[in-house]
Design an enzyme around this catalytic site. Structure first.
Site, mmCIF file in Angstrom:
data_model
loop_
_atom_site.group_PDB
_atom_site.id
_atom_site.type_symbol
_atom_site.label_atom_id
_atom_site.label_comp_id
_atom_site.label_asym_id
_atom_site.label_seq_id
_atom_site.Cartn_x
_atom_site.Cartn_y
_atom_site.Cartn_z
ATOM 1 N N ARG A 113 0.848 -1.175 0.000
ATOM 2 C CA ARG A 113 0.000 0.000 0.000
ATOM 3 C C ARG A 113 0.892 1.237 0.000
ATOM 4 N NH1 ARG A 113 -3.897 2.516 4.761
ATOM 5 N NH2 ARG A 113 -4.974 4.013 3.405
ATOM 6 N N HIS A 114 0.360 2.337 -0.488
ATOM 7 C CA HIS A 114 1.094 3.599 -0.440
ATOM 8 C C HIS A 114 1.351 4.029 0.994
ATOM 9 C CE1 HIS A 114 -2.566 5.664 0.772
ATOM 10 N NE2 HIS A 114 -3.206 5.073 -0.231
ATOM 11 N N ARG A 150 -0.693 9.355 4.308
ATOM 12 C CA ARG A 150 -1.113 10.507 3.505
ATOM 13 C C ARG A 150 -1.993 11.439 4.305
ATOM 14 N NH1 ARG A 150 -6.351 9.502 3.137
ATOM 15 N NH2 ARG A 150 -7.149 7.393 2.729
ATOM 16 N N ARG A 177 0.093 9.603 -5.116
ATOM 17 C CA ARG A 177 0.668 9.098 -3.871
ATOM 18 C C ARG A 177 1.206 7.683 -4.011
ATOM 19 N NH1 ARG A 177 -4.921 9.592 -2.532
ATOM 20 N NH2 ARG A 177 -6.024 7.608 -2.216
ATOM 21 N N LYS A 184 -13.763 -2.749 5.490
ATOM 22 C CA LYS A 184 -12.942 -3.386 4.457
ATOM 23 C C LYS A 184 -13.385 -4.814 4.191
ATOM 24 C CE LYS A 184 -10.275 0.149 3.852
ATOM 25 N NZ LYS A 184 -10.629 1.072 2.773
#
Length: 517
Positions: free
Chosen positions: A117-118, A121, A201, A338
């Protein structure tokens, strides 16, 4: 750290194939309406962030985090009693593993793929507006701020939207270092093939990962071979109509049909159980605020977001307004969302990850990708944009939390997790290791390994999610979480057959699909 001021090289992505719509954090119809209005802003922000990132790289500002509670090996360990319970907003931390996570004795790693995952943020565009509105409401209606709430009187909302924070960039630098160090038998002699889904991102996270990897390689006296940095990064568009195994969006019934809100429905029932007492306490301590339950949850969100906005990850003062138990309830709220939206709790959730699963099979077996779902065959049918074969053994893909959740489901990594209760908290241990803080935190990552071990004629496969070894029950994993490559591929019949892709473009009759996978 090398020539960090050099620009990154991006290979152009073909646009001559029908592919999947772009993924946004809020990918349902409401977000689609807003997407066009904010595209120009996102593009400008992306350009600005890229320029600032290059400036920081040239200045050498990014380096391994040396704070005592945040490290390359263990991740974020600051106040773990709460920070490991922020759901997908938790910064990466090494999750305890019942099976030893070290490479087993007598084994040699022959293949390693990271799916990440990035990094951490700022809030999404919509959320940052909502958070700012809540603060404005509180400061505009509350006449007296006292005790632990006193800081709110002069608090200034300064969070941005959508982009990586400095702390988030550092998390991916650390990830690149960790990946290099874990797989030295491979990394000392080669560099990974890198792909990123096309949001700013995510691309920047891939850049930061390669920076850390390159830094570790330069520091390793045992490394050999050329290291042409910066490494190429294949970017896969998230625009409407572009196939992308790292960003869902094409399956119409999943995006807009009866099951498009299963996660929200599961969360709604749970909200009614745990949020009202917190809302009542906030309103009692902030007379005149008159917050409602969803605003309470957003108010809690400010804790992790203000924390990751700090370059050093200093835990925000917002966090102390809530108890450990309330953070556990918050974490479970996020897990429900999720699990029932993108995971095994949604009849079409696992199908959204089938494309990546089939790419993983291709890489592990050295055979062409066989997929009719989200794979971009213009890319994957070319060895230059999707290399396979014995000479290609290191891969790094970068994506979003929703897509990692779907990929894990398509691979059957959490098939032993029963449907989550939406009336009481289940701990990760009670859910067979499932919790979004354990699976898809900021900078969360899964390692897919192949290894050759003494006494075994076949290559073995093992999967770790944030350092926790998955037992791979579906393919008969041994005591070290390994099964043979043949068995691993055989048991991925759900992915190999395309999941329920045939139901993606059916009419609204899809209501009530059984979650059979």
């Amino acid at each position: 750290m090398g020539s960090l001021g050099r620009g990154y090289g991006y290979d152009p992505v073909p646009h001559n194939e029908d592919e999947a719509p772009s993924l946004k954090e809020h990918s349902k119809p409401r977000a689609r309406i807003l997407y066009g209005r904010r595209t120009w802003l996102a593009a400008f922000c992306g350009l600005l962030v890229t320029v600032l990132a290059l400036i920081s790289l040239r200045a050498g500002l990014l380096h391994p985090e040396d704070a005592s509670c945040d490290s390359v090996d263990k991740g974020y360990q600051c106040q773990p009693n709460i920070s490991h319970y922020w759901g997908q907003y938790s910064p990466y931390f090494s999750v305890p593993s019942e099976i030893p996570a070290e490479v087993p004795e007598g084994c040699l790693i022959t293949f390693a793929q990271v799916l990440s995952r990035h990094g951490a943020r700022d809030p999404t565009f919509i959320k940052t507006l909502e958070y700012a509105a809540i603060i404005a409401k509180i400061q505009g209606t509350v006449q007296k701020f006292s005790g632990e709430y006193a800081f709110l009187k002069d608090y200034k909302y300064k969070l941005g939207a959508d982009q990586l924070t400095t702390f988030g960039q550092q998390g991916l630098v650390n990830s690149g270092i960790a990946f290099y160090n874990r797989y030295k038998s491979l990394t000392q002699h080669s560099t990974p093939f890198v792909r990123a889904s096309g949001q700013t991102r995510v691309i920047q996270s891939a850049q930061n990962f390669t920076q850390g990897y390159h830094q570790a390689k330069l520091a390793d006296k045992g490394s050999s071979g050329s290291d042409k940095y910066p490494y190429p990064i294949i970017t896969i568009s998230e625009e409407d109509g572009k196939n992308n195994t790292l960003s869902h969006g094409l399956c119409t019934v999943f995006e807009e049909g009866p099951d498009a809100y299963t996660g929200f429905e599961a969360q709604k029932d749970w909200v009614e159980k745990w949020v009202p007492p917190i809302t009542a306490r906030l309103n009692a301590n902030l007379p005149g605020a008159n917050l409602i339950d969803f605003q309470t949850i957003h108010f809690m969100d400010l804790c992790p977001f203000e924390t990751v906005a700090s370059p050093s990850g200093q835990v925000s003062v917002f966090c102390g307004l809530f108890s450990d138990e309330e953070w556990h309830q918050f974490d479970y709220y996020q897990s429900l969302g999720k699990f029932y939206q993108y995971g095994n709790g949604n009849p079409l959730g696992p199908t959204q990850g089938v494309g990546f699963a089939n790419e993983l099979i291709a890489r592990m077996t050295g055979k062409p990708v066989n997929d009719h779902t989200t794979v971009n065959h213009t890319l994957d049918d070319s060895n230059s944009t999707f290399p396979i074969g014995p000479e290609h053994r290191l891969f790094a893909d970068f994506s979003h939390d929703n897509d990692l959740t779907a990929a894990f489901a398509s691979l059957g990594l959490y098939n032993s997790t029963a449907l989550l209760s939406n009336t009481s908290v289940q701990t990760p241990e009670e859910s067979n290791g499932y919790s979004v803080a354990w699976t898809v935190p900021f900078a969360g990552r899964a390692y897919f390994e192949k290894m050759k071990c003494k006494g075994n004629h076949e290559e073995l496969v093992r999967v770790l999610v944030n350092d926790r070894v998955r037992p791979l029950e579906t393919c008969g994993g041994d005591e070290l979480g390994r099964c043979t490559l043949k068995k691993f591929v055989e048991t991925l019949s759900f992915a190999r057959s395309g999941g329920h892709w045939d139901r993606c473009f059916a009419s609204a009759e899809s209501d009530g699909l059984a979650a059979d996978f």
